[in-house]
Design a protein around this motif. Structure first.
Motif, short mmCIF file in Angstrom:
data_model
loop_
_atom_site.label_atom_id
_atom_site.label_comp_id
_atom_site.label_asym_id
_atom_site.label_seq_id
_atom_site.Cartn_x
_atom_site.Cartn_y
_atom_site.Cartn_z
N LEU A 42 0.82 -1.21 0.00
CA LEU A 42 0.00 0.00 0.00
C LEU A 42 0.85 1.26 0.00
O LEU A 42 0.44 2.29 -0.53
N ARG A 43 2.04 1.19 0.57
CA ARG A 43 2.92 2.36 0.65
C ARG A 43 3.86 2.49 -0.56
O ARG A 43 4.58 3.48 -0.67
N SER A 44 3.82 1.50 -1.44
CA SER A 44 4.79 1.47 -2.55
C SER A 44 4.49 2.46 -3.66
O SER A 44 5.36 2.78 -4.46
N GLY A 45 3.24 2.90 -3.74
CA GLY A 45 2.85 3.78 -4.85
C GLY A 45 2.54 3.02 -6.12
O GLY A 45 2.26 3.63 -7.16
N SER A 46 2.55 1.68 -6.06
CA SER A 46 2.31 0.88 -7.27
C SER A 46 0.84 0.65 -7.56
O SER A 46 0.48 0.18 -8.63
N LEU A 47 -0.03 0.99 -6.60
CA LEU A 47 -1.47 0.87 -6.81
C LEU A 47 -2.02 2.22 -7.25
O LEU A 47 -2.08 3.16 -6.46
N ASP A 48 -2.39 2.32 -8.50
CA ASP A 48 -2.91 3.58 -9.02
C ASP A 48 -4.10 4.06 -8.19
O ASP A 48 -4.99 3.28 -7.83
N TYR A 49 -4.07 5.35 -7.88
CA TYR A 49 -5.14 6.06 -7.16
C TYR A 49 -5.25 5.66 -5.69
O TYR A 49 -6.22 6.01 -5.02
N VAL A 50 -4.25 4.92 -5.19
CA VAL A 50 -4.14 4.68 -3.75
C VAL A 50 -2.92 5.45 -3.28
O VAL A 50 -1.79 5.09 -3.59
N PRO A 51 -3.12 6.55 -2.55
CA PRO A 51 -1.99 7.39 -2.14
C PRO A 51 -0.97 6.61 -1.32
O PRO A 51 -1.34 5.84 -0.43
N SER A 52 0.31 6.81 -1.60
CA SER A 52 1.35 6.09 -0.87
C SER A 52 1.41 6.49 0.60
O SER A 52 1.99 5.76 1.42
N ASP A 53 0.85 7.64 0.94
CA ASP A 53 0.85 8.08 2.34
C ASP A 53 -0.45 7.74 3.07
O ASP A 53 -0.68 8.20 4.19
N LEU A 54 -1.29 6.92 2.44
CA LEU A 54 -2.58 6.57 3.04
C LEU A 54 -2.40 5.87 4.38
O LEU A 54 -3.04 6.24 5.37
N VAL A 55 -1.52 4.88 4.43
CA VAL A 55 -1.32 4.12 5.67
C VAL A 55 -0.83 5.04 6.78
O VAL A 55 -1.35 5.01 7.91
N GLY A 56 0.15 5.88 6.46
CA GLY A 56 0.70 6.78 7.47
C GLY A 56 -0.32 7.76 8.00
O GLY A 56 -0.28 8.14 9.18
N GLY A 57 -1.26 8.17 7.15
CA GLY A 57 -2.28 9.11 7.58
C GLY A 57 -3.35 8.50 8.44
O GLY A 57 -3.92 9.16 9.31
N ILE A 58 -3.64 7.23 8.21
CA ILE A 58 -4.73 6.56 8.92
C ILE A 58 -4.23 5.76 10.12
O ILE A 58 -4.83 5.79 11.19
N ALA A 59 -3.15 5.02 9.92
CA ALA A 59 -2.62 4.15 11.00
C ALA A 59 -1.11 4.25 11.02
O ALA A 59 -0.41 3.34 10.57
N PRO A 60 -0.57 5.34 11.54
CA PRO A 60 0.89 5.52 11.55
C PRO A 60 1.64 4.42 12.30
O PRO A 60 2.82 4.17 12.03
N ASN A 61 0.96 3.75 13.23
CA ASN A 61 1.64 2.67 13.94
C ASN A 61 1.96 1.50 13.00
O ASN A 61 2.90 0.73 13.25
N LEU A 62 1.23 1.38 11.88
CA LEU A 62 1.54 0.33 10.91
C LEU A 62 2.83 0.65 10.15
O LEU A 62 3.56 -0.26 9.73
N VAL A 63 3.12 1.93 9.97
CA VAL A 63 4.37 2.33 9.33
C VAL A 63 5.55 1.98 10.24
O VAL A 63 6.56 1.44 9.80
N ALA A 64 5.40 2.28 11.53
CA ALA A 64 6.44 1.92 12.50
C ALA A 64 6.59 0.40 12.58
O ALA A 64 7.70 -0.12 12.71
N HIS A 65 5.46 -0.30 12.50
CA HIS A 65 5.49 -1.76 12.53
C HIS A 65 6.26 -2.31 11.33
O HIS A 65 7.06 -3.25 11.48
#
Length: 205
Positions: free
Chosen positions: A164-187
């Motif tokens: 989800l963070r890779s930017g490879s899914l068109d129209y899914v922002p790469s910063d979506l995870v960080g904006g919604i669940a930043p603990n998943l980025v740290a994970h």
């Protein structure tokens, strides 16, 4: 001696990668069959449910990624022995499968139809499931989803977060995870730094 052959797509992610990592962590030698998408199209009918991954144990086929992950996870010490923690692990595995299902429904769409479907997904199911996974991680203590240690649930979430963070899914922002669940980025960073994960990718290099 038991023989293992894992067949999945030729990329580092998705449903097959947690199984590969767990096999390596368990010290289990296996035949790592990696198919291109055209190659799979040519042999799809040979699989039980027209899908990958497929694990062959002494020539017998086993399917369903979560079932395989649990089986190998137990052998690798990456699945909880406590029943409640095992439930937490399974809940996480199934939630990631649900996310993959919703994303998969947008494959094959093009142009405005793809944009509309992905934007609807971002505003709906992706937001719901990312918030939910963030809550499950918090319940687990913030670093792991179950047993306060690495399990196959962490490996499966790692693949989803990375994708989800890779930017490879068109129209899914790469910063979506960080904006919604930043603990998943740290994970993600925490699990990628685990010696067993590092060892697996070093073996691939």
């Amino acid at each position: 001696m038991t023989s293992y052959k894992l067949t999945y797509f030729d990329f580092s992610g998705g449903r097959g990668e947690p199984i590969r990592i767990a096999l390596h962590a368990a010290g289990i030698g296996f035949e790592d069959i990696r198919l291109s998408f055209p190659e799979f199209s040519g042999m799809r009918q040979e699989t039980r449910f027209n899908a990958l991954p497929v694990l062959e144990i002494n020539g017998g086929q086993v399917t369903q990624s979560n079932a395989i992950s649990r089986y190998i996870g137990k052998m690798a010490g990456l699945y909880p022995q406590d029943d409640l923690q095992a439930l937490y692990c399974d809940e996480t595995l199934d939630a990631v499968e649900d996310i993959s299902h919703h994303i998969g429904q947008t494959f094959g769409l093009q142009g405005d139809e793809l944009r509309a479907a992905r934007e609807k997904l971002v505003d709906g199911w992706l937001t719901i499931f990312l918030k939910g996974l963030g809550a499950l991680l918090e319940r687990g203590g913030g670093k792991y989803f179950a047993s306060n240690r690495l399990t196959i649930a962490d490996l499966k979430v790692l693949m989803q977060t990375r994708w989800l963070r890779s930017g490879s899914l068109d129209y899914v922002p790469s910063d979506l995870v960080g904006g919604i669940a930043p603990n998943l980025v740290a994970h993600q960073a925490h699990i990628e730094a685990d010696p067993r994960v590092i060892a697996y990718y070093a073996s691939r290099a």
